[in-house]
Design an enzyme around this catalytic site. Sequence first.
Site, PDB file in Angstrom:
ATOM      1  N   SER A  42      37.768  42.582  47.095  1.00  0.00           N
ATOM      2  CA  SER A  42      36.336  42.171  46.974  1.00  0.00           C
ATOM      3  C   SER A  42      35.623  43.048  45.863  1.00  0.00           C
ATOM      4  O   SER A  42      35.359  44.354  46.093  1.00  0.00           O
ATOM      5  CB  SER A  42      35.686  42.230  48.114  1.00  0.00           C
ATOM      6  OG  SER A  42      34.363  42.539  48.106  1.00  0.00           O
ATOM      7  N   GLY A  43      34.801  42.422  45.023  1.00  0.00           N
ATOM      8  CA  GLY A  43      33.998  43.173  44.003  1.00  0.00           C
ATOM      9  C   GLY A  43      33.086  43.780  44.857  1.00  0.00           C
ATOM     10  O   GLY A  43      32.665  45.035  44.575  1.00  0.00           O
ATOM     11  N   LEU A  44      32.409  42.967  45.718  1.00  0.00           N
ATOM     12  CA  LEU A  44      31.291  43.803  46.662  1.00  0.00           C
ATOM     13  C   LEU A  44      31.799  45.145  47.178  1.00  0.00           C
ATOM     14  O   LEU A  44      31.332  46.117  47.021  1.00  0.00           O
ATOM     15  CB  LEU A  44      30.874  43.056  47.629  1.00  0.00           C
ATOM     16  CG  LEU A  44      29.741  43.305  48.443  1.00  0.00           C
ATOM     17  CD1 LEU A  44      28.411  43.953  48.081  1.00  0.00           C
ATOM     18  CD2 LEU A  44      29.489  42.334  49.696  1.00  0.00           C
ATOM     19  N   ASP A  54      26.879  45.725  43.244  1.00  0.00           N
ATOM     20  CA  ASP A  54      27.888  44.734  42.808  1.00  0.00           C
ATOM     21  C   ASP A  54      27.268  44.123  41.662  1.00  0.00           C
ATOM     22  O   ASP A  54      27.113  42.880  41.462  1.00  0.00           O
ATOM     23  CB  ASP A  54      28.043  43.867  44.023  1.00  0.00           C
ATOM     24  CG  ASP A  54      29.063  42.441  43.636  1.00  0.00           C
ATOM     25  OD1 ASP A  54      30.023  42.877  42.762  1.00  0.00           O
ATOM     26  OD2 ASP A  54      29.050  41.862  44.445  1.00  0.00           O
ATOM     27  N   ASP A  81      39.039  39.591  43.019  1.00  0.00           N
ATOM     28  CA  ASP A  81      37.632  39.236  42.802  1.00  0.00           C
ATOM     29  C   ASP A  81      37.170  39.775  41.281  1.00  0.00           C
ATOM     30  O   ASP A  81      37.010  40.852  41.197  1.00  0.00           O
ATOM     31  CB  ASP A  81      36.602  39.695  43.715  1.00  0.00           C
ATOM     32  CG  ASP A  81      35.346  39.290  43.446  1.00  0.00           C
ATOM     33  OD1 ASP A  81      34.998  38.500  42.599  1.00  0.00           O
ATOM     34  OD2 ASP A  81      34.435  39.529  44.172  1.00  0.00           O
ATOM     35  N   ASP A  83      35.218  38.846  39.348  1.00  0.00           N
ATOM     36  CA  ASP A  83      33.701  38.652  38.891  1.00  0.00           C
ATOM     37  C   ASP A  83      33.689  37.502  37.796  1.00  0.00           C
ATOM     38  O   ASP A  83      34.158  36.557  37.937  1.00  0.00           O
ATOM     39  CB  ASP A  83      33.016  39.826  38.412  1.00  0.00           C
ATOM     40  CG  ASP A  83      32.808  40.835  39.470  1.00  0.00           C
ATOM     41  OD1 ASP A  83      32.710  40.469  40.851  1.00  0.00           O
ATOM     42  OD2 ASP A  83      32.652  41.995  39.221  1.00  0.00           O
ATOM     43  N   GLU A 110      34.237  33.751  38.332  1.00  0.00           N
ATOM     44  CA  GLU A 110      32.958  32.889  38.789  1.00  0.00           C
ATOM     45  C   GLU A 110      32.330  32.620  37.726  1.00  0.00           C
ATOM     46  O   GLU A 110      32.089  33.217  36.616  1.00  0.00           O
ATOM     47  CB  GLU A 110      32.075  33.828  39.864  1.00  0.00           C
ATOM     48  CG  GLU A 110      31.649  34.860  39.562  1.00  0.00           C
ATOM     49  CD  GLU A 110      30.908  36.029  40.365  1.00  0.00           C
ATOM     50  OE1 GLU A 110      31.818  36.281  41.275  1.00  0.00           O
ATOM     51  OE2 GLU A 110      29.901  36.157  40.418  1.00  0.00           O
ATOM     52  N   LYS A 116      27.315  40.295  36.436  1.00  0.00           N
ATOM     53  CA  LYS A 116      27.002  39.513  37.548  1.00  0.00           C
ATOM     54  C   LYS A 116      25.998  40.015  38.595  1.00  0.00           C
ATOM     55  O   LYS A 116      25.892  41.428  38.406  1.00  0.00           O
ATOM     56  CB  LYS A 116      28.229  38.962  38.296  1.00  0.00           C
ATOM     57  CG  LYS A 116      29.157  40.091  38.651  1.00  0.00           C
ATOM     58  CD  LYS A 116      28.947  41.112  39.672  1.00  0.00           C
ATOM     59  CE  LYS A 116      28.805  40.055  40.926  1.00  0.00           C
ATOM     60  NZ  LYS A 116      29.881  39.602  41.766  1.00  0.00           N
ATOM     61  N   ASN A 118      25.495  39.819  42.981  1.00  0.00           N
ATOM     62  CA  ASN A 118      26.277  39.298  44.160  1.00  0.00           C
ATOM     63  C   ASN A 118      25.507  37.915  44.652  1.00  0.00           C
ATOM     64  O   ASN A 118      24.263  37.677  44.185  1.00  0.00           O
ATOM     65  CB  ASN A 118      26.051  40.283  45.316  1.00  0.00           C
ATOM     66  CG  ASN A 118      26.722  39.778  46.404  1.00  0.00           C
ATOM     67  OD1 ASN A 118      26.156  38.984  47.402  1.00  0.00           O
ATOM     68  ND2 ASN A 118      28.071  40.162  46.558  1.00  0.00           N
ATOM     69  N   SER A 119      26.261  36.887  44.843  1.00  0.00           N
ATOM     70  CA  SER A 119      25.831  35.742  45.107  1.00  0.00           C
ATOM     71  C   SER A 119      24.670  35.663  46.183  1.00  0.00           C
ATOM     72  O   SER A 119      23.928  34.622  46.459  1.00  0.00           O
ATOM     73  CB  SER A 119      26.899  34.821  45.622  1.00  0.00           C
ATOM     74  OG  SER A 119      27.851  34.748  44.803  1.00  0.00           O
ATOM     75  N   ARG A 155      35.834  30.017  40.489  1.00  0.00           N
ATOM     76  CA  ARG A 155      34.674  29.839  41.452  1.00  0.00           C
ATOM     77  C   ARG A 155      33.575  29.146  41.068  1.00  0.00           C
ATOM     78  O   ARG A 155      32.983  29.734  39.988  1.00  0.00           O
ATOM     79  CB  ARG A 155      34.490  31.344  41.806  1.00  0.00           C
ATOM     80  CG  ARG A 155      33.256  31.662  42.705  1.00  0.00           C
ATOM     81  CD  ARG A 155      33.421  32.887  43.308  1.00  0.00           C
ATOM     82  NE  ARG A 155      32.027  33.552  43.716  1.00  0.00           N
ATOM     83  CZ  ARG A 155      31.873  34.770  44.363  1.00  0.00           C
ATOM     84  NH1 ARG A 155      32.825  35.470  44.492  1.00  0.00           N
ATOM     85  NH2 ARG A 155      30.615  35.059  44.689  1.00  0.00           N
ATOM     86  N   HIS A 186      31.544  28.302  46.869  1.00  0.00           N
ATOM     87  CA  HIS A 186      30.849  29.116  47.420  1.00  0.00           C
ATOM     88  C   HIS A 186      29.666  28.408  47.934  1.00  0.00           C
ATOM     89  O   HIS A 186      28.808  27.675  47.173  1.00  0.00           O
ATOM     90  CB  HIS A 186      30.581  30.488  46.660  1.00  0.00           C
ATOM     91  CG  HIS A 186      30.393  31.505  47.306  1.00  0.00           C
ATOM     92  ND1 HIS A 186      30.490  31.754  48.693  1.00  0.00           N
ATOM     93  CD2 HIS A 186      29.935  32.841  46.873  1.00  0.00           C
ATOM     94  CE1 HIS A 186      30.290  32.847  49.215  1.00  0.00           C
ATOM     95  NE2 HIS A 186      29.938  33.427  48.091  1.00  0.00           N
TER      96      HIS A 186
END
Length: 299
Positions: A42-44, A54, A81, A83, A110, A116, A118-119, A155, A186
């Site tokens: 996970s990037g986060l 992130d 991930d 990104d 993504e 980026k 975080n979503s 993504r 997502h």
Amino acid sequence: MKKTEQLKQMINSQHLEFIMEAHSGLSAAIAEEAGFRGIWASGLSISAAMGVRDNNEASWTQVLDVLEFMSDATSVPILLDGDTGYGNFNNARRLVKKLEQRQIAGVCIEDKLFPKTNSFIHAKAQPLADVDEFCGKIKAMKDTQSDEDFVVVARVEAFITGWGLEEALRRAEAYRQAGADAVLIHSKRSDIVEIESFMKEWGGRLPVVIVPTKYYTTPTLRFQELGVSLVIWANHNLRASIEAMKKTSSQIFQEKSLVHVEDGVATLEEVFRLQRAGELQTAEQKYLPSTGKDSDERP
Ligand code: SPV
Ligand code: MG
């Protein structure tokens, strides 16, 4: 079976599969030992474990270094991930090359812009990538991989950024045609409405990956009924470790003693076991000259 093949089979299998977040060699080994057949890098989580945001504050080669430890510590496939691919098509295809060299089984990119966000932060203000540009990136990545089983997941962030089903489907279809092996759809809603609507219209054109961080109360059986291929439990090792570290640090700080902490933390033996200290001891017996023999030979 190669790690790439393992991941590809998981994604293409008819039943629902699960991969678990990890952000270090240690957490990856723990996820594998728990029984997971794959790992989400996970990037986060990787950035949070480094103490940064992130937002691509950690460089892609720093992420690569973490991945190398994760890959060495495990035998199950890792999906990175990735990104946005850390730049344009050229950066993304170089990433694929470097991931393959480290036996990373696949990467998810993504459709947002570098750097980026975080979503789950200011999602509506986040611009999406141009569809054609993103398709070029996918094509470049697929053309670059030397192992035919390396997986590229595209993504779709359309729901996250406030677009509707139509835009999500348009993008997913374009990414499929560009050569993606799967799409990750997502959603930041606490219910499964968006995912449901997508799954119904998508009709199984490519395997679908989901991240139920926000709609975690949805029974897992529902994902299976909808035909989802792969579920990512995206950040729970990181979040578990934050809670444990906060509790332990503050208890030791307040009590100025380890007495009430000792039973609540992993033993040192457990740390050594997870590091595979036993293997080194065996290797030492095999490869190091024995002390006795050594001293015998001294003049
Ligand atoms: C991550 O784990 O870094 C992800 C999933 O990309 S999310 O945080 O939900 O965007
Ligand atoms: Mg991420």
